[in-house]
Design an enzyme around this catalytic site. Structure first.
Site, PDB file in Angstrom:
ATOM      1  N   SER A   1       4.798   2.606   7.875  1.00  0.00           N
ATOM      2  CA  SER A   1       4.476   1.433   7.050  1.00  0.00           C
ATOM      3  C   SER A   1       5.651   1.069   6.152  1.00  0.00           C
ATOM      4  O   SER A   1       6.210   1.932   5.457  1.00  0.00           O
ATOM      5  CB  SER A   1       3.245   1.721   6.193  1.00  0.00           C
ATOM      6  OG  SER A   1       2.113   1.936   7.003  1.00  0.00           O
TER       7      SER A   1
ATOM      8  N   HIS B   1       0.812  -1.213   0.000  1.00  0.00           N
ATOM      9  CA  HIS B   1       0.000   0.000   0.000  1.00  0.00           C
ATOM     10  C   HIS B   1       0.850   1.272   0.000  1.00  0.00           C
ATOM     11  O   HIS B   1       0.342   2.354  -0.247  1.00  0.00           O
ATOM     12  CB  HIS B   1      -0.973  -0.006   1.196  1.00  0.00           C
ATOM     13  CG  HIS B   1      -0.325   0.317   2.526  1.00  0.00           C
ATOM     14  ND1 HIS B   1       0.094  -0.652   3.402  1.00  0.00           N
ATOM     15  CD2 HIS B   1      -0.040   1.499   3.133  1.00  0.00           C
ATOM     16  CE1 HIS B   1       0.605  -0.093   4.487  1.00  0.00           C
ATOM     17  NE2 HIS B   1       0.528   1.221   4.346  1.00  0.00           N
TER      18      HIS B   1
ATOM     19  N   ASP C   1       0.222  -7.560   1.656  1.00  0.00           N
ATOM     20  CA  ASP C   1       0.669  -6.161   1.782  1.00  0.00           C
ATOM     21  C   ASP C   1       2.186  -6.040   1.762  1.00  0.00           C
ATOM     22  O   ASP C   1       2.771  -5.284   2.539  1.00  0.00           O
ATOM     23  CB  ASP C   1       0.112  -5.537   3.065  1.00  0.00           C
ATOM     24  CG  ASP C   1       0.178  -4.008   3.036  1.00  0.00           C
ATOM     25  OD1 ASP C   1       0.264  -3.454   1.928  1.00  0.00           O
ATOM     26  OD2 ASP C   1       0.175  -3.386   4.110  1.00  0.00           O
TER      27      ASP C   1
END
Length: 500
Positions: free
Chosen positions: A359, A243, A279
């Site tokens: 992230s 993402h 992810d």
């Protein structure tokens, strides 16, 4: 009878009787008239004493009378003669007044105000005066170089000026120092020994790990985003989140991706491959001799182990936070909007502070080994920041998927061929099959709609997310036992998993 009929003498009112109060004898003795005096003035003035009876002063000495006595009126000699002609000299003894004299002075007085004893010389330059007057004012060059002032006087004047200046400076310093009791001249103590950082401390681990962590910037025509990544191979491979590099699926092939290292180096990155279901993504940059982070064994983690998160939260690059492992094998599901497959992985839960921008960054253990990729946070309603609930993809899963992406460019996962939902009963909980894919692994094994799957291999299944995680722990083609409940009975079926 009216008043008009009275006799005029009868219309007058007689004087009122005089009422004289008695006089106090003491007041009469103090303020009354002397005896024998009846009026305001004494009737008999005292007789003047005889001239011969007054004491007479001795005669004035002849010398004093001659010097200070008055001159005869007919002699024409006054106390002071006019000083010059035109002021009433011998030529005109009566005319003693000039135009410049005080008009209020009596011209016939015995003395007049004459000119000064030392008259001003009209030919003298400005500033000059006679004896006893103000001398010529000297300029500074004349004082210093004109030999008009003695050198000793100049030296003495300089010493006096220095003494006065020093005294003023000391007084000002004392006043300034004592004027505010809160300020003062102070020298603070400082330890000379260097701070000891034992091997394995957070500072030591951060110093070794930070050069391998990068900030990732993604730019597209409609905006952009940022995240973190970690260098895992000397050839320039960086593992991060799907993402992050795709802006959650919004970025296309025209997106510009840039990796920023802690030393300020910027390098353009290219996407090697992605795995939206877990992810994860791998990008590559062209750099020389990069610092590489080694993987640890995430299966050996225990709850309570110390961990460190490094990344760029909220765009603040090179940020280090510390925490512990809060939980293991925490199935996490995210995404799934717009018809895309949901992101599901067996997460490591930590209370190390992570926020948006962390992230894709590393989660390392107390040795500095990579044991997770930070991927998600969970916040309370209305709060988008860290509340101590961070989740990371286990390092063993990230290593396996990254190797597959680098080798093949894509990842295939084991698939059961059935959709399920979470269910819970008084005696059991698990994942209930909603539908079965024709020709899939579940249909071939005889799993039917309505069955509740409770175990896959050695992994307990308590919800639908845990079913997906348990299946993906195996490889396509593996045959695993599946325990399920059907119409109140528990049975085990052998399922040969297939690829998604």
């Amino acid at each position: 009878m009216t008043q008009q009929n009275l006799d005029p003498d009868q219309q007058r009112i007689g004087p009122r009787p005089v009422d004289r109060p008695a006089v106090d004898p003491a007041a009469a003795a103090a303020f009354g008239r002397p005896a024998g005096v009846s009026g305001a003035f004494s009737p008999h003035a005292p007789a003047a004493p005889a001239l011969g009876s007054l004491p007479a002063a001795p005669p004035t000495p002849e010398s004093l009378a001659s010097a200070f006595g008055r001159t005869p009126a007919d002699s024409g000699v006054r106390l002071q003669r006019p000083p010059a002609a035109g002021h009433g000299g011998a030529e005109d003894p009566e005319h003693v007044w000039g135009e410049d004299e005080d008009p209020w002075r009596d011209p016939s007085a015995g003395a007049v105000i004459g000119p000064p004893a030392v008259p001003k010389d009209p030919d003298a330059p400005d500033g000059a005066a006679g004896p006893g007057g103000v001398g010529t004012q000297l300029s500074l060059p004349e004082v210093l170089f004109g030999r008009r002032v003695k050198p000793l006087a100049l030296v003495l004047l300089g010493v006096i000026a220095l003494v006065v200046g020093a005294a003023g400076g000391l007084v000002g310093w004392a006043v300034a120092r004592g004027g505010d009791a809160l300020t003062s001249d102070v020298t603070l103590a400082q330890v000379e020994e260097s701070v000891e950082r034992a091997p394995g401390s957070v500072a030591d681990i951060a110093q070794r790990v930070r050069p391998a962590v990068v900030s990732i910037e993604v730019r597209v025509d409609q905006g952009g985003g940022f995240g973190s990544g970690v260098m895992i191979d000397g050839s320039g491979y960086i593992v991060t989140n799907w993402h992050v590099v795709t802006l959650e699926g919004r970025a296309d092939g025209s997106a510009k991706i840039t990796a920023l290292f802690t030393d300020g180096t910027r390098a353009e990155a290219r996407v090697v491959g992605t795995d939206p279901k877990t992810d994860l993504a791998v990008i590559k940059v062209n750099v020389t001799n990069p610092t590489v982070l080694q993987f640890g064994d995430s299966d050996r983690l225990q709850v309570g182990d110390s961990v460190i998160a490094i990344g760029s939260p909220l765009g603040l690059a090179d940020t280090v936070t510390q925490g512990i492992v809060s939980a293991l094998h925490r199935p996490l599901t995210a995404g799934g909007e717009n018809g895309e497959a949901p992101i599901t992985y067996d997460a490591i839960q930590t209370d190390a502070s992570v926020n948006q921008g962390n992230s894709g960054g590393p989660l390392v253990d107390s040795t500095g080994a990579l044991i997770g990729i930070n991927s998600a946070i969970r916040s309370s309603e209305g709060n988008t920041g860290s509340v101590g609930l961070g989740f990371a993809i286990p390092g063993n899963d990230a290593k396996r998927i990254a190797e597959t992406i680098i080798r093949d460019g894509a990842v295939k996962h084991a698939d059961l061929g059935a959709n399920a939902k979470s269910v819970s009963a008084e005696t059991a909980e698990g994942a209930q099959v909603v539908n079965v894919t024709d020709g899939g692994a579940a249909a071939a094994a005889g799993i039917a709609e309505g069955d509740v799957i409770r175990k896959v291999g050695d992994r307990q299944v308590r919800n639908a997310a845990e079913l997906t995680v348990a299946v993906r722990q195996h490889q396509p083609g593996d045959t695993v036992p599946v325990v399920l409940a059907r119409q109140g009975r528990e049975l085990t079926v052998q399922v040969t998993l297939r690829s998604d």
